[in-house]
Design an enzyme around this catalytic site. Sequence first.
Site, PDB file in Angstrom:
ATOM      1  N   LYS A 161       0.858  -1.174   0.000  1.00 50.39           N
ATOM      2  CA  LYS A 161       0.000   0.000   0.000  1.00 50.39           C
ATOM      3  C   LYS A 161       0.897   1.228   0.000  1.00 50.39           C
ATOM      4  O   LYS A 161       1.905   1.283   0.731  1.00 50.39           O
ATOM      5  CB  LYS A 161      -0.891   0.001   1.242  1.00 50.39           C
ATOM      6  CG  LYS A 161      -1.919  -1.119   1.247  1.00 50.39           C
ATOM      7  CD  LYS A 161      -2.984  -0.918   0.173  1.00 50.39           C
ATOM      8  CE  LYS A 161      -4.099  -1.935   0.314  1.00 50.39           C
ATOM      9  NZ  LYS A 161      -5.159  -1.743  -0.703  1.00 50.39           N
ATOM     10  N   LYS A 259     -12.625  -8.416  -8.527  1.00 48.13           N
ATOM     11  CA  LYS A 259     -13.069  -8.797  -7.181  1.00 48.13           C
ATOM     12  C   LYS A 259     -14.527  -9.192  -7.288  1.00 48.13           C
ATOM     13  O   LYS A 259     -15.381  -8.340  -7.571  1.00 48.13           O
ATOM     14  CB  LYS A 259     -12.943  -7.609  -6.221  1.00 48.13           C
ATOM     15  CG  LYS A 259     -11.515  -7.155  -5.992  1.00 48.13           C
ATOM     16  CD  LYS A 259     -11.447  -6.091  -4.905  1.00 48.13           C
ATOM     17  CE  LYS A 259      -9.998  -5.701  -4.650  1.00 48.13           C
ATOM     18  NZ  LYS A 259      -9.860  -4.715  -3.572  1.00 48.13           N
TER      19      LYS A 259
HETATM   20  O1  OSB Z   1      -7.661  -1.885  -2.422  1.00 46.42           O
HETATM   21  O2  OSB Z   1      -7.182  -3.840  -3.037  1.00 46.42           O
HETATM   22  C1  OSB Z   1      -7.659  -3.079  -2.201  1.00 46.42           C
HETATM   23  C2  OSB Z   1      -8.632  -5.116   0.852  1.00 46.42           C
HETATM   24  C3  OSB Z   1      -9.825  -4.520   1.202  1.00 46.42           C
HETATM   25  C4  OSB Z   1     -10.276  -3.452   0.473  1.00 46.42           C
HETATM   26  C5  OSB Z   1      -9.536  -2.975  -0.613  1.00 46.42           C
HETATM   27  C6  OSB Z   1      -8.342  -3.584  -0.968  1.00 46.42           C
HETATM   28  C7  OSB Z   1      -7.878  -4.646  -0.204  1.00 46.42           C
HETATM   29  C8  OSB Z   1      -6.611  -5.291  -0.503  1.00 46.42           C
HETATM   30  C9  OSB Z   1      -6.539  -6.787  -0.501  1.00 46.42           C
HETATM   31  O3  OSB Z   1      -5.611  -4.662  -0.719  1.00 46.42           O
HETATM   32  C10 OSB Z   1      -5.891  -7.363   0.707  1.00 46.42           C
HETATM   33  C11 OSB Z   1      -6.174  -8.829   0.845  1.00 46.42           C
HETATM   34  O4  OSB Z   1      -7.322  -9.257   0.620  1.00 46.42           O
HETATM   35  O5  OSB Z   1      -5.278  -9.575   1.210  1.00 46.42           O
HETATM   36 MG    MG Z   2      -6.861  -2.042  -4.443  1.00 44.87          MG
END
Ligand code: OSB
Ligand code: MG
Length: 368
Positions: A161, A259
Amino acid sequence: MLIERIEVRLVELPLVEPFRAAHGTMTSRELAIVRIDTNDGVGWGECSALPEPTYSDDFAAGAFVILDEELAPRLVGHQLSAGSVATRLASVVGNPMAKAALEMALLDAELRRDGLSLASRLGVTADEVPAGAVVGLGPIDEVTERVATLAAEGFGRVKLKIAPGHDLDVVSAVRTTSPTVEVQVDANGAYDGRYLDLLTELVDMGVSAIEQPFAVGDDGSAAELVARGVLVIADEAATSTAAVERLHHRGALSGVSIKPARLGGIGAAVQLHDWSVDHGMTATAGGMIECGLGRHALAAVAALPGFVVTGDLSPARRWISVDPWPDLVMGKGSSPGTIAVPSAPGVAPHPDPELLSDLTSRLAIVKA
Ligand code: OSB
Ligand code: MG
């Protein structure tokens, strides 16, 4: 199948560590879960909406209410297949993650009745998928240590991130301390057009993809980054196949994170996957910090052949420390960095009933 009863619950699952991203911090995983009882067996579905409406406008407690008051009543008493749930719920606007939970539950019941795994129903032939892990925002030494631990566990790819002020230094440190790990980054829309050079610099450091660098709607900045040859993956902006098609026409993405929850279900995710294959679009499977239930579904979807870039598929225990569902199996296949595609009938194994009831904060039952 005749839908006789739907149970909706809100659960709160403890996390291994807080999940920090540009849109906020999650300290425990509140989740909405549904159970559908049919005349021909039971199925479970996960609504992967986050505890707060900071990633999308869905959120767990809101999903609990919409499932209980609006969506479940539209299904009970009706004869439906998993493939007809989305149409049956189409009169309710939005709320893709709540709708996805109901589709998953009916699909689970259907697959169990037919003795089929989700993977076999989807026509998946692979029996394992490369695992990828996500690392949240944090101090540089914590991030590098976390990446090193994940690499030692076998993960060949991490998604870091990033946010303004938390980008070049952290990526540079990770490239130095874990040079063999593939690094992608995810900004959750935190940058704008002033940061094009900085984002390009990340790619020069070896970052292989940038997920949702700009806010949804800032297609101009995204198109400029795509034009520089960067793999720009749409996440928040990829709400439907039609939305991805529009971004594609504007040159505002070169890859898409698929997703199932954000798209409204596994059916919609497969549709976008197939569209991506037909249009040469790079697809990656995106996670939502699912519990074991949602992670099982994601593992089957992620094994489809169009997913050419390693996604967010890690065991649920990467994030969730106490989970009523059994977890994915990692490291038993050809390499320590792969996840076994679930092969048992249904979407996922059933939960531990006692643990589920201990972790439940709200429960509603909808009957015909
Ligand atoms: O932005 O990809 C994203 C998880 C929840 C909401 C948004 C995001 C994420 C993740 C995935 O980054 C993390 C995971 O599921 O291991
Ligand atoms: Mg993302």
